[in-house]
Design a protein around this motif. Structure first.
Motif, PDB file in Angstrom:
ATOM      1  N   ARG A 179       0.834  -1.209   0.000  1.00 62.56           N
ATOM      2  CA  ARG A 179       0.000   0.000   0.000  1.00 62.56           C
ATOM      3  C   ARG A 179       0.870   1.260   0.000  1.00 62.56           C
ATOM      4  O   ARG A 179       0.590   2.215  -0.733  1.00 62.56           O
ATOM      5  N   ILE A 180       1.925   1.240   0.798  1.00 62.74           N
ATOM      6  CA  ILE A 180       2.805   2.406   0.849  1.00 62.74           C
ATOM      7  C   ILE A 180       3.625   2.491  -0.439  1.00 62.74           C
ATOM      8  O   ILE A 180       3.807   3.577  -1.004  1.00 62.74           O
ATOM      9  N   GLY A 181       4.082   1.350  -0.948  1.00 61.88           N
ATOM     10  CA  GLY A 181       4.862   1.355  -2.187  1.00 61.88           C
ATOM     11  C   GLY A 181       4.072   1.876  -3.371  1.00 61.88           C
ATOM     12  O   GLY A 181       4.564   2.698  -4.162  1.00 61.88           O
ATOM     13  N   VAL A 182       2.816   1.435  -3.503  1.00 57.45           N
ATOM     14  CA  VAL A 182       1.959   1.914  -4.596  1.00 57.45           C
ATOM     15  C   VAL A 182       1.670   3.404  -4.425  1.00 57.45           C
ATOM     16  O   VAL A 182       1.663   4.164  -5.406  1.00 57.45           O
ATOM     17  N   ARG A 183       1.458   3.838  -3.182  1.00 59.33           N
ATOM     18  CA  ARG A 183       1.221   5.255  -2.929  1.00 59.33           C
ATOM     19  C   ARG A 183       2.436   6.095  -3.358  1.00 59.33           C
ATOM     20  O   ARG A 183       2.292   7.237  -3.824  1.00 59.33           O
ATOM     21  N   LEU A 184       3.633   5.518  -3.233  1.00 60.63           N
ATOM     22  CA  LEU A 184       4.848   6.225  -3.651  1.00 60.63           C
ATOM     23  C   LEU A 184       5.072   6.158  -5.165  1.00 60.63           C
ATOM     24  O   LEU A 184       6.004   6.780  -5.675  1.00 60.63           O
ATOM     25  N   GLY A 185       4.229   5.368  -5.854  1.00 62.57           N
ATOM     26  CA  GLY A 185       4.309   5.307  -7.306  1.00 62.57           C
ATOM     27  C   GLY A 185       5.025   4.108  -7.864  1.00 62.57           C
ATOM     28  O   GLY A 185       5.304   4.047  -9.064  1.00 62.57           O
ATOM     29  N   TYR A 186       5.297   3.102  -7.014  1.00 58.93           N
ATOM     30  CA  TYR A 186       6.021   1.929  -7.490  1.00 58.93           C
ATOM     31  C   TYR A 186       5.055   0.824  -7.899  1.00 58.93           C
ATOM     32  O   TYR A 186       3.906   0.775  -7.454  1.00 58.93           O
ATOM     33  N   ALA A 187       5.539  -0.071  -8.755  1.00 61.96           N
ATOM     34  CA  ALA A 187       4.706  -1.158  -9.261  1.00 61.96           C
ATOM     35  C   ALA A 187       4.574  -2.264  -8.218  1.00 61.96           C
ATOM     36  O   ALA A 187       5.529  -2.601  -7.523  1.00 61.96           O
ATOM     37  N   PHE A 188       3.372  -2.823  -8.123  1.00 61.70           N
ATOM     38  CA  PHE A 188       3.091  -3.969  -7.261  1.00 61.70           C
ATOM     39  C   PHE A 188       3.739  -5.223  -7.856  1.00 61.70           C
ATOM     40  O   PHE A 188       3.687  -5.422  -9.066  1.00 61.70           O
ATOM     41  N   PRO A 189       4.346  -6.084  -7.016  1.00 60.15           N
ATOM     42  CA  PRO A 189       4.601  -5.952  -5.583  1.00 60.15           C
ATOM     43  C   PRO A 189       5.803  -5.051  -5.318  1.00 60.15           C
ATOM     44  O   PRO A 189       6.745  -5.016  -6.112  1.00 60.15           O
ATOM     45  N   CYS A 190       5.777  -4.360  -4.191  1.00 60.57           N
ATOM     46  CA  CYS A 190       6.739  -3.277  -3.936  1.00 60.57           C
ATOM     47  C   CYS A 190       7.852  -3.649  -2.955  1.00 60.57           C
ATOM     48  O   CYS A 190       8.710  -2.806  -2.660  1.00 60.57           O
ATOM     49  N   GLY A 222       0.821   1.384  11.456  1.00 65.90           N
ATOM     50  CA  GLY A 222       2.021   1.624  10.656  1.00 65.90           C
ATOM     51  C   GLY A 222       1.684   2.268   9.327  1.00 65.90           C
ATOM     52  O   GLY A 222       2.412   3.146   8.847  1.00 65.90           O
ATOM     53  N   GLU A 223       0.563   1.862   8.732  1.00 68.38           N
ATOM     54  CA  GLU A 223       0.134   2.473   7.478  1.00 68.38           C
ATOM     55  C   GLU A 223      -0.231   3.941   7.695  1.00 68.38           C
ATOM     56  O   GLU A 223       0.169   4.819   6.907  1.00 68.38           O
ATOM     57  N   ASN A 224      -0.956   4.210   8.759  1.00 72.25           N
ATOM     58  CA  ASN A 224      -1.381   5.593   9.024  1.00 72.25           C
ATOM     59  C   ASN A 224      -0.182   6.517   9.210  1.00 72.25           C
ATOM     60  O   ASN A 224      -0.149   7.632   8.662  1.00 72.25           O
ATOM     61  N   LEU A 225       0.817   6.065   9.949  1.00 70.47           N
ATOM     62  CA  LEU A 225       1.984   6.902  10.203  1.00 70.47           C
ATOM     63  C   LEU A 225       2.864   7.041   8.963  1.00 70.47           C
ATOM     64  O   LEU A 225       3.457   8.092   8.722  1.00 70.47           O
ATOM     65  N   ALA A 226       2.942   5.986   8.157  1.00 67.89           N
ATOM     66  CA  ALA A 226       3.708   6.074   6.914  1.00 67.89           C
ATOM     67  C   ALA A 226       3.046   7.048   5.940  1.00 67.89           C
ATOM     68  O   ALA A 226       3.729   7.832   5.263  1.00 67.89           O
ATOM     69  N   LEU A 227       1.717   7.026   5.872  1.00 71.45           N
ATOM     70  CA  LEU A 227       0.998   7.981   5.019  1.00 71.45           C
ATOM     71  C   LEU A 227       1.206   9.410   5.509  1.00 71.45           C
ATOM     72  O   LEU A 227       1.301  10.347   4.700  1.00 71.45           O
ATOM     73  N   LEU A 229       3.928  10.485   6.936  1.00 73.87           N
ATOM     74  CA  LEU A 229       5.270  10.857   6.481  1.00 73.87           C
ATOM     75  C   LEU A 229       5.244  11.280   5.011  1.00 73.87           C
ATOM     76  O   LEU A 229       5.922  12.230   4.617  1.00 73.87           O
ATOM     77  N   ILE A 230       4.457  10.567   4.210  1.00 72.81           N
ATOM     78  CA  ILE A 230       4.329  10.926   2.793  1.00 72.81           C
ATOM     79  C   ILE A 230       3.725  12.323   2.658  1.00 72.81           C
ATOM     80  O   ILE A 230       4.226  13.172   1.905  1.00 72.81           O
ATOM     81  N   ASP A 231       2.652  12.574   3.410  1.00 73.23           N
ATOM     82  CA  ASP A 231       1.986  13.875   3.341  1.00 73.23           C
ATOM     83  C   ASP A 231       2.898  15.013   3.812  1.00 73.23           C
ATOM     84  O   ASP A 231       2.765  16.157   3.353  1.00 73.23           O
ATOM     85  N   GLU A 232       3.819  14.691   4.713  1.00 79.02           N
ATOM     86  CA  GLU A 232       4.755  15.701   5.221  1.00 79.02           C
ATOM     87  C   GLU A 232       5.930  15.942   4.277  1.00 79.02           C
ATOM     88  O   GLU A 232       6.751  16.830   4.526  1.00 79.02           O
ATOM     89  N   GLY A 233       6.009  15.122   3.217  1.00 77.58           N
ATOM     90  CA  GLY A 233       7.077  15.303   2.247  1.00 77.58           C
ATOM     91  C   GLY A 233       8.393  14.652   2.630  1.00 77.58           C
ATOM     92  O   GLY A 233       9.457  15.037   2.115  1.00 77.58           O
ATOM     93  N   SER A 234       8.346  13.652   3.523  1.00 80.89           N
ATOM     94  CA  SER A 234       9.578  12.948   3.905  1.00 80.89           C
ATOM     95  C   SER A 234      10.173  12.236   2.699  1.00 80.89           C
ATOM     96  O   SER A 234       9.451  11.861   1.761  1.00 80.89           O
ATOM     97  N   CYS A 235      11.475  11.998   2.730  1.00 79.96           N
ATOM     98  CA  CYS A 235      12.123  11.318   1.607  1.00 79.96           C
ATOM     99  C   CYS A 235      11.690   9.857   1.569  1.00 79.96           C
ATOM    100  O   CYS A 235      11.355   9.249   2.605  1.00 79.96           O
ATOM    101  N   GLU A 236      11.720   9.273   0.364  1.00 76.75           N
ATOM    102  CA  GLU A 236      11.243   7.904   0.184  1.00 76.75           C
ATOM    103  C   GLU A 236      12.071   6.903   0.981  1.00 76.75           C
ATOM    104  O   GLU A 236      11.543   5.904   1.467  1.00 76.75           O
ATOM    105  N   ARG A 237      13.371   7.148   1.115  1.00 77.70           N
ATOM    106  CA  ARG A 237      14.212   6.224   1.878  1.00 77.70           C
ATOM    107  C   ARG A 237      13.769   6.169   3.343  1.00 77.70           C
ATOM    108  O   ARG A 237      13.709   5.097   3.949  1.00 77.70           O
ATOM    109  N   LYS A 238      13.458   7.322   3.903  1.00 76.26           N
ATOM    110  CA  LYS A 238      13.008   7.366   5.297  1.00 76.26           C
ATOM    111  C   LYS A 238      11.670   6.650   5.448  1.00 76.26           C
ATOM    112  O   LYS A 238      11.454   5.908   6.420  1.00 76.26           O
ATOM    113  N   ILE A 239      10.772   6.869   4.505  1.00 75.65           N
ATOM    114  CA  ILE A 239       9.451   6.222   4.565  1.00 75.65           C
ATOM    115  C   ILE A 239       9.594   4.707   4.494  1.00 75.65           C
ATOM    116  O   ILE A 239       8.982   3.970   5.280  1.00 75.65           O
TER     117      ILE A 239
END
Length: 317
Positions: A179-190, A222-227, A229-239
């Motif tokens: 779910r987080i990988g797809v939200r970041l724009g990566y292909a399933f499976p992530c 974990g999903e809620n907090l990762a989302l 981080l995405i909304d806050e503009g954190s870098c993908e490596r940190k997420i």
């Protein structure tokens, strides 16, 4: 006399898998055809998975027959259901049941039905070099897109007796990753992509709060907090590092709870999520075993091994 061959068939919601072993239990073939997932999607409907397996199986069987003499098959193991639990069922496994029935009839071989979960556990033990012995208990985590469970396993009569000790009460670990990988724009499976990003982060992830009660867990936080981080503009490596750290800490707490009830029990970590190098590096316990990524993800080697052992038990070889 022709050498005996043992076959395995597994049709999960992610991969069409066939395997073959020789009469000494050595792997001759491990064929895997991933099921196609449309861009932006986070998995497949069961009807789409069945259709994909129907398309994949003729090519996979043809490839297998080019590697081994199918007429020498004496036993075929196959995944008939997702787990050993009462009432466990997924339509995608019917594709493998049908293919196995054809292979069994063509070779006049014995057929053995197992669960997909049994196959994961057995393949992980084989890959990790963990010896399975009659009556000697061990624990196994099955951590994937469809399952996050902690199990008590006892080998008996060439099969595995599996009892549930703990499980996720909401999201599965693989679902969280995808779910987080797809939200970041990566292909399933992530999983592989996010694992690489997490390993590149290079900093310790702080402030992780998990939800573990005894040997059960909740992962939706974990999903809620990762989302967030995405909304806050954190870098993908940190997420990515956050997601895998959250899963690793959850599994660590479940392992600690297990060891309170079973202090010396060996632990096998199986399932596609456990192919993560990042997660494995965080699980610092004694007497634990990890499969190589190829046998952590969905495969038919495990059910082929179980068929091999069941056949030997029945034939008293």
């Amino acid at each position: 006399m022709s050498e005996k061959v043992f076959l395995g068939v597994d049709t999960s919601n992610y991969t069409t898998s066939l395997a073959a072993l020789d009469e000494n239990g050595q792997i001759l073939a491990n064929i895997k055809y991933p099921l196609p997932v449309a861009e932006g999607c986070r998995g497949l409907r069961q009807s789409d998975a069945v259709f994909a397996h129907t398309k994949n199986l003729p090519s996979a069987i043809s490839e297998l027959s080019s590697l081994v003499d199918m007429k020498n098959a004496v036993a075929v193991g196959y995944s008939a259901k997702p787990r050993s639990a009462e009432g466990a069922y997924m339509p995608c496994f019917l594709s493998g049941v049908a293919a196995a029935a054809a292979l069994i009839a063509a070779a006049d071989a014995k057929g053995y039905a197992f669960s997909h979960q049994d196959g994961h556990i057995r393949a992980a033990c084989h890959s990790a070099g963990f010896p399975i012995r009659e009556g000697e208990e061990f624990a196994a985590f099955h951590v994937s897109g469809g399952t996050t469970e902690l199990l008590h396993v006892t080998p008996k009569d060439g099969a595995l007796n599996v009892k549930l000790l703990g499980e996720t009460k909401d999201l599965n670990a693989g679902q969280l990753v995808d779910r987080i990988g797809v939200r970041l724009g990566y292909a399933f499976p992530c999983g592989a992509k996010l694992d690489t990003l997490a390993l590149e982060y290079g900093e310790r992830v702080k402030g992780i709060k998990t939800s573990v009660t005894s040997m059960d867990c909740n992962l939706s936080g974990g999903e809620n907090l990762a989302l967030k981080l995405i909304d806050e503009g954190s870098c993908e490596r940190k997420i990515a590092a956050y997601v895998f750290s959250f899963i690793a800490k959850t599994l660590s707490k479940m392992t600690e709870a297990l060891r309170q009830s079973y202090p010396d029990i060996p632990v096998i970590y199986a399932g596609g999520v456990m192919g993560s190098k990042y997660i494995r590096s965080q699980l610092n316990f004694k007497n634990v075993y990890f499969a190589e990524p190829d046998l952590s993800s969905d495969n038919a080697v495990g059910v082929a091994l179980l068929a091999y052992e069941k056949y030997k038990t029945e034939e008293k070889i």
